[in-house]
Design a protein around this motif. Structure first.
Motif, mmCIF file in Angstrom:
data_model
loop_
_atom_site.group_PDB
_atom_site.id
_atom_site.type_symbol
_atom_site.label_atom_id
_atom_site.label_comp_id
_atom_site.label_asym_id
_atom_site.label_seq_id
_atom_site.Cartn_x
_atom_site.Cartn_y
_atom_site.Cartn_z
ATOM 1 N N ARG A 17 -7.559 -5.089 -11.606
ATOM 2 C CA ARG A 17 -9.337 -4.050 -12.455
ATOM 3 C C ARG A 17 -9.797 -5.807 -12.834
ATOM 4 N NH1 ARG A 17 -5.783 -0.244 -14.287
ATOM 5 N NH2 ARG A 17 -5.388 1.223 -12.295
ATOM 6 N N GLU A 18 -11.247 -4.962 -13.302
ATOM 7 C CA GLU A 18 -11.789 -6.065 -14.520
ATOM 8 C C GLU A 18 -11.450 -6.396 -15.508
ATOM 9 O OE1 GLU A 18 -13.486 -2.904 -13.444
ATOM 10 O OE2 GLU A 18 -15.523 -3.758 -12.752
ATOM 11 N N ASN A 19 -10.203 -5.751 -16.517
ATOM 12 C CA ASN A 19 -9.808 -5.786 -17.396
ATOM 13 C C ASN A 19 -8.354 -7.235 -17.152
ATOM 14 O OD1 ASN A 19 -8.045 -4.103 -16.656
ATOM 15 N ND2 ASN A 19 -8.198 -2.944 -17.891
ATOM 16 N N GLY A 20 -8.473 -6.996 -15.714
ATOM 17 C CA GLY A 20 -7.056 -7.983 -14.915
ATOM 18 C C GLY A 20 -5.824 -7.537 -15.076
ATOM 19 N N GLU A 21 -5.981 -6.052 -15.301
ATOM 20 C CA GLU A 21 -4.429 -5.285 -15.171
ATOM 21 C C GLU A 21 -3.959 -5.346 -13.764
ATOM 22 O OE1 GLU A 21 -4.883 -1.483 -17.042
ATOM 23 O OE2 GLU A 21 -4.908 -2.243 -18.950
ATOM 24 N N VAL A 22 -3.250 -4.879 -13.625
ATOM 25 C CA VAL A 22 -3.069 -4.518 -11.561
ATOM 26 C C VAL A 22 -2.280 -3.327 -11.321
ATOM 27 C CG1 VAL A 22 -1.824 -6.179 -9.587
ATOM 28 C CG2 VAL A 22 -3.159 -7.478 -11.933
ATOM 29 N N GLU A 23 -2.659 -3.163 -10.067
ATOM 30 C CA GLU A 23 -1.376 -2.107 -10.176
ATOM 31 C C GLU A 23 -0.984 -2.389 -8.136
ATOM 32 O OE1 GLU A 23 -3.406 2.232 -9.496
ATOM 33 O OE2 GLU A 23 -4.873 0.802 -8.934
ATOM 34 N N ASN A 24 -0.224 -1.549 -7.674
ATOM 35 C CA ASN A 24 -0.223 -1.427 -5.991
ATOM 36 C C ASN A 24 -0.555 -0.537 -5.599
ATOM 37 O OD1 ASN A 24 0.941 -1.251 -3.504
ATOM 38 N ND2 ASN A 24 3.858 -0.804 -4.496
ATOM 39 N N VAL A 25 -1.316 -1.190 -4.122
ATOM 40 C CA VAL A 25 -2.096 0.166 -4.368
ATOM 41 C C VAL A 25 -1.760 -0.086 -2.550
ATOM 42 C CG1 VAL A 25 -3.490 0.324 -5.895
ATOM 43 C CG2 VAL A 25 -4.829 -1.176 -3.771
ATOM 44 N N GLU A 26 -2.454 1.142 -1.587
ATOM 45 C CA GLU A 26 -2.557 1.100 -0.366
ATOM 46 C C GLU A 26 -4.386 0.804 0.401
ATOM 47 O OE1 GLU A 26 0.017 3.504 2.604
ATOM 48 O OE2 GLU A 26 -1.898 4.620 2.125
ATOM 49 N N PRO A 72 -1.436 -13.422 -9.930
ATOM 50 C CA PRO A 72 -1.228 -12.005 -10.676
ATOM 51 C C PRO A 72 -0.574 -10.839 -9.738
ATOM 52 C CG PRO A 72 -2.928 -11.855 -10.528
ATOM 53 C CD PRO A 72 -2.808 -13.033 -9.344
ATOM 54 N N SER A 73 0.144 -9.681 -10.131
ATOM 55 C CA SER A 73 0.846 -8.650 -10.034
ATOM 56 C C SER A 73 1.471 -7.714 -11.225
ATOM 57 C CB SER A 73 2.344 -9.410 -9.197
ATOM 58 O OG SER A 73 3.208 -9.475 -10.026
ATOM 59 N N PRO A 74 1.536 -6.938 -10.813
ATOM 60 C CA PRO A 74 1.636 -5.514 -11.995
ATOM 61 C C PRO A 74 2.203 -5.278 -13.389
ATOM 62 C CG PRO A 74 1.712 -4.316 -9.262
ATOM 63 C CD PRO A 74 1.662 -5.922 -9.923
ATOM 64 N N ILE A 91 -9.113 2.098 -1.100
ATOM 65 C CA ILE A 91 -8.055 2.286 -1.617
ATOM 66 C C ILE A 91 -7.450 4.205 -1.316
ATOM 67 C CG2 ILE A 91 -6.571 2.420 -3.784
ATOM 68 C CD1 ILE A 91 -8.245 0.803 -5.072
ATOM 69 N N THR A 92 -6.490 3.973 -0.972
ATOM 70 C CA THR A 92 -6.128 5.264 -0.027
ATOM 71 C C THR A 92 -4.662 5.372 -0.283
ATOM 72 O OG1 THR A 92 -4.845 3.518 1.363
ATOM 73 C CG2 THR A 92 -7.178 4.841 2.178
ATOM 74 N N ALA A 93 -4.157 5.053 -0.869
ATOM 75 C CA ALA A 93 -2.897 5.443 -2.422
ATOM 76 C C ALA A 93 -2.757 3.855 -3.388
ATOM 77 C CB ALA A 93 -1.720 5.895 -1.353
ATOM 78 N N ARG A 94 -2.249 5.487 -4.008
ATOM 79 C CA ARG A 94 -1.542 4.071 -5.370
ATOM 80 C C ARG A 94 -0.112 4.139 -5.857
ATOM 81 N NH1 ARG A 94 -7.990 4.508 -6.813
ATOM 82 N NH2 ARG A 94 -7.110 2.827 -8.533
ATOM 83 N N ALA A 95 0.311 3.124 -6.603
ATOM 84 C CA ALA A 95 1.451 3.781 -6.751
ATOM 85 C C ALA A 95 1.762 4.223 -8.281
ATOM 86 C CB ALA A 95 2.371 2.744 -7.330
ATOM 87 N N ALA A 96 0.280 3.883 -9.052
ATOM 88 C CA ALA A 96 0.618 4.928 -10.318
ATOM 89 C C ALA A 96 0.450 7.061 -10.256
ATOM 90 C CB ALA A 96 -1.005 4.511 -10.758
ATOM 91 N N GLN A 144 5.129 2.340 -4.125
ATOM 92 C CA GLN A 144 5.623 3.250 -4.930
ATOM 93 C C GLN A 144 6.088 2.433 -6.125
ATOM 94 O OE1 GLN A 144 7.823 6.236 -4.180
ATOM 95 N NE2 GLN A 144 5.938 6.264 -2.548
ATOM 96 N N MET A 145 6.751 1.423 -6.214
ATOM 97 C CA MET A 145 6.753 -0.103 -7.613
ATOM 98 C C MET A 145 5.339 -0.437 -7.548
ATOM 99 S SD MET A 145 9.813 1.975 -7.391
ATOM 100 C CE MET A 145 10.357 1.108 -8.944
ATOM 101 N N ASN A 146 4.788 -0.254 -9.222
ATOM 102 C CA ASN A 146 4.245 -0.612 -9.847
ATOM 103 C C ASN A 146 4.646 -2.299 -10.277
ATOM 104 O OD1 ASN A 146 1.838 -1.158 -9.585
ATOM 105 N ND2 ASN A 146 1.572 1.282 -10.719
ATOM 106 N N GLY A 147 5.519 -2.975 -9.846
ATOM 107 C CA GLY A 147 5.979 -4.867 -10.064
ATOM 108 C C GLY A 147 6.610 -5.313 -8.562
ATOM 109 N N VAL A 148 6.193 -6.160 -8.398
ATOM 110 C CA VAL A 148 6.956 -7.311 -7.256
ATOM 111 C C VAL A 148 8.656 -8.110 -7.724
ATOM 112 C CG1 VAL A 148 6.184 -9.730 -8.724
ATOM 113 C CG2 VAL A 148 6.599 -9.299 -6.008
#
Lengths: 422, 207
Positions: free
Chosen positions: A411-420, A303-305, B195-200, A164-168
């Protein structure tokens, strides 16, 4: 290859790359020597003029350049900030101690602004002699200093239904770790004389919610404390000034703030916070109650979002926190590939029971995407589960006790996202 | 001599502090009036219930005046304020609604809590009769009593049971979960990962 050899090899590789970088391969102008760095060649204002004198800030504050380091709340989460929660900026702090001003807040009826001269602590119920203490009385008991994590039971609760949340800060920031000074609860209770029939303790706050929780007497006499200081200074109002209860390793809601009363009884009181809330609804519609312990958990804070990689490939410090309500963390492992292969991380700093542990894994990042996870194991041999494993047992209607493994996609550019991940 | 002093010092250091052995004599006796002013907690067995009573009709009046602005005329909850009624048979749904009627195990909890914390922002102002009346009305809204003429009192309080009480059990993580979570796999722990789901995609993070 043994784990040890593997870490040694990684470390050697890391050293070689960093040395190469220093030798002139890196991209920053300062190191390339192409153009002189004005940070060096120009006289900076602070190099020339006098700065503020002593006492300009009698209670010191962080540098204005750190203004972005702050607690944040999630406005859509609650109807009112006085019955709400905000989050510790875990991505912006290091070590194991949370600065007092950054400790997350959770209030049920706002912050009680208590005049300490009008604060009392009462003990009643199944005791030989009900007593009333002033704060001065409390300071005449023998004291202890202890570092403990304090985690809201709902920490990571928003992630039960998937990321849900993009940030630790938002996924894991309902936690703080400070050094408390206070008195063992046992000593205070003994003053009143505990009757043999007493089995439970009710702790009550002096705020407008008069927050209460039932605590088994065994725990109360074990390691609970009544604290008046955090990190060397008086408790902050938002953390329970002038007195709070510590229930080490157990859910944050039990750590009654603004503590004003302790009652001994022979049965639990079944208060709102141990029935309507802080019980765990299972997929079959039944519910667990008295789920007090916070199980082993860890998360990568950078690193984190909110803390992407901005320096490109090469030496990268992966760091995070691990903790367990059952004691000491014995291992933390980190994976770069979503859980296929794991490397043991290095725990640095004090390793104390029921306290945050800080871990690091230094790598030579090749700039390819990563699926970062951390996994804690505590001294009981319990290994932090995946969220999937937890959901297989508890379904998705749980709110509390989500100690599942967190995944960050880099990602390659260093950005980070919260995923499952699968 | 100095050696003797050293040994003595060591012994003194490791002796338990004399103060720990017994009581310190700190604090003063709590007066009965003081205990009565603070000890208002109520247990499921009725311990702590004050004398008093209140009817559904009286409760409706007080509720509409002092509670409905946030919790709604029918306990449905205005905006994001808590829902107090309904939700029966939703506990296995995707969005369960947990109320006194659908989820709470004990009525005493509601008495204790309302008297302790509500109305939000004006706590500790409800008398015993008012609290009994509000509860009678909440029971009525939750279909736990269906008689509009019902009066709740200290005398009949413990005869009311809430339907979901049998659904609660003590923490069974040590038995159910802990034995499963002991595998510290280090290499080739899965075949492949995606990856199966994304917060984005949910996009609810504050900016």
């Amino acid at each position: 290859m043994s784990e040890r050899e593997k870490t040694d090899r990684t470390r050697r590789r890391f050293l070689t790359t960093s040395l190469a970088a220093l030798g002139g391969a890196a991209a920053t102008p300062a190191l390339s020597g192409e153009k002189p760095d004005p940070a060096i060649t120009e006289v900076q204002p602070w190099r020339r003029h006098l700065g503020p004198g002593v006492d300009a800030s009698p209670y010191g504050l962080p540098s204005p350049f750190e203004a972005q380091v702050r607690r944040r709340n999630v406005p859509w989460l609650t109807a009112d900030t006085r019955s709400s929660i905000n989050f510790t900026p875990l991505h912006q702090i290091d070590g194991i101690i949370t600065p007092n001003g950054l400790c997350f807040e959770r209030h049920h009826s706002g912050v009680a602004e208590i005049d300490p001269s009008r604060h009392r602590l009462m003990i009643n119920g199944l005791v030989e002699q009900p007593l009333v203490f002033t704060l001065e009385d409390i300071r005449r008991f023998p004291r202890e200093n202890r570092i403990y994590f304090m985690e809201c039971t709902a920490n990571t609760g928003m992630e039960w239904h998937g990321p849900q949340m993009n940030g630790v800060q938002f996924t894991h920031g309902m936690i703080h770790n400070v050094m408390y000074t206070g008195v063992p609860l046992r000593l205070i209770l003994q003053e009143a004389g505990i009757k043999a029939s007493a089995k439970w303790l009710l702790a009550e706050g002096g705020d407008a919610a008069a927050m209460t929780r039932s605590i088994p007497l065994e725990k109360a006499l074990d390691d609970c404390m009544v604290a008046f200081a955090q990190n060397g200074e008086a408790l902050r109002p938002e953390n329970g000034y002038p007195l709070r209860l510590l229930v080490p390793g157990w859910e944050g809601n039990m750590w009654i703030k603004w503590l004003r009363r302790l009652e001994l009884g022979d049965k639990p009181w079944m208060q709102r916070e141990e029935t309507s809330k802080y019980t765990d609804l299972m997929p079959d519609g039944t519910a667990r109650q008295f789920t007090w312990v916070m199980d082993a958990k860890s998360v990568i804070t950078s690193p984190s979002p909110q803390a992407p990689i901005t320096h490109g490939k090469g030496p990268l410090v992966i760091t995070g926190l691990a903790w367990s309500g059952h004691g000491i963390i014995s291992k933390v492992d980190v994976t770069l590939d979503g859980g296929r292969n794991w490397t043991e991380a290095r725990i640095d700093g004090p390793r104390l029971p029921k306290s945050l542990h800080r871990f690091y894994l230094e790598i030579d990042w090749d700039g390819r995407p990563m699926l970062l996870q951390s996994r804690a194991m505590d001294e009981t041999g319990y290994v932090q589960p995946t969220m999937k494993a937890l959901k297989a047992i508890r379904g998705e209607n749980s709110v509390y006790h989500n100690n599942g493994i967190q995944t960050w996609h880099v990602r390659e550019n260093g950005e980070v996202e919260n995923v499952e991940v699968s | 001599m100095s050696r003797f002093l050293n040994i003595l010092a060591a012994v003194l250091v490791f002796l338990p502090l004399p103060v720990l052995a017994g009581k310190l004599g700190l604090g003063r006796p709590a007066l009965p009036e003081e205990i009565a002013a603070w000890d208002k907690d109520v247990r499921p067995d009725g311990q702590g219930l004050p004398a008093g009573q209140g009817s559904v009709a009286q409760g409706e009046e007080i509720y509409l005046e002092r509670c409905a602005a946030c919790h709604g005329d029918f306990g449905e909850g205005v905006d994001r304020w808590p829902v107090l009624a309904g939700g029966q048979d939703t506990l296995t749904d995707e969005r369960p609604i947990k109320t006194i009627g659908s989820y709470w195990p004990y009525l005493s909890t509601a008495f204790d809590y309302i008297q302790r914390s509500m109305p939000y922002g004006d706590a500790a102002t409800l008398g015993a009769d008012e609290t009994y009346a509000i509860l009678a009305y909440l029971l009525y809204m939750n279909d736990i009593v269906d008689d509009e003429g019902f009066t709740l009192s200290r005398e009949n309080f413990t005869s009311i049971t809430l339907p979901n009480q049998p659904s609660f059990r003590n923490d069974d993580r040590p038995r159910i979960e802990y034995p499963l979570f002991r595998d510290r796999c280090m290499t080739t722990c899965k075949d492949h990962v995606e990856i199966t789901a994304r917060a984005a995609n949910v996009d609810v993070t504050p900016k």
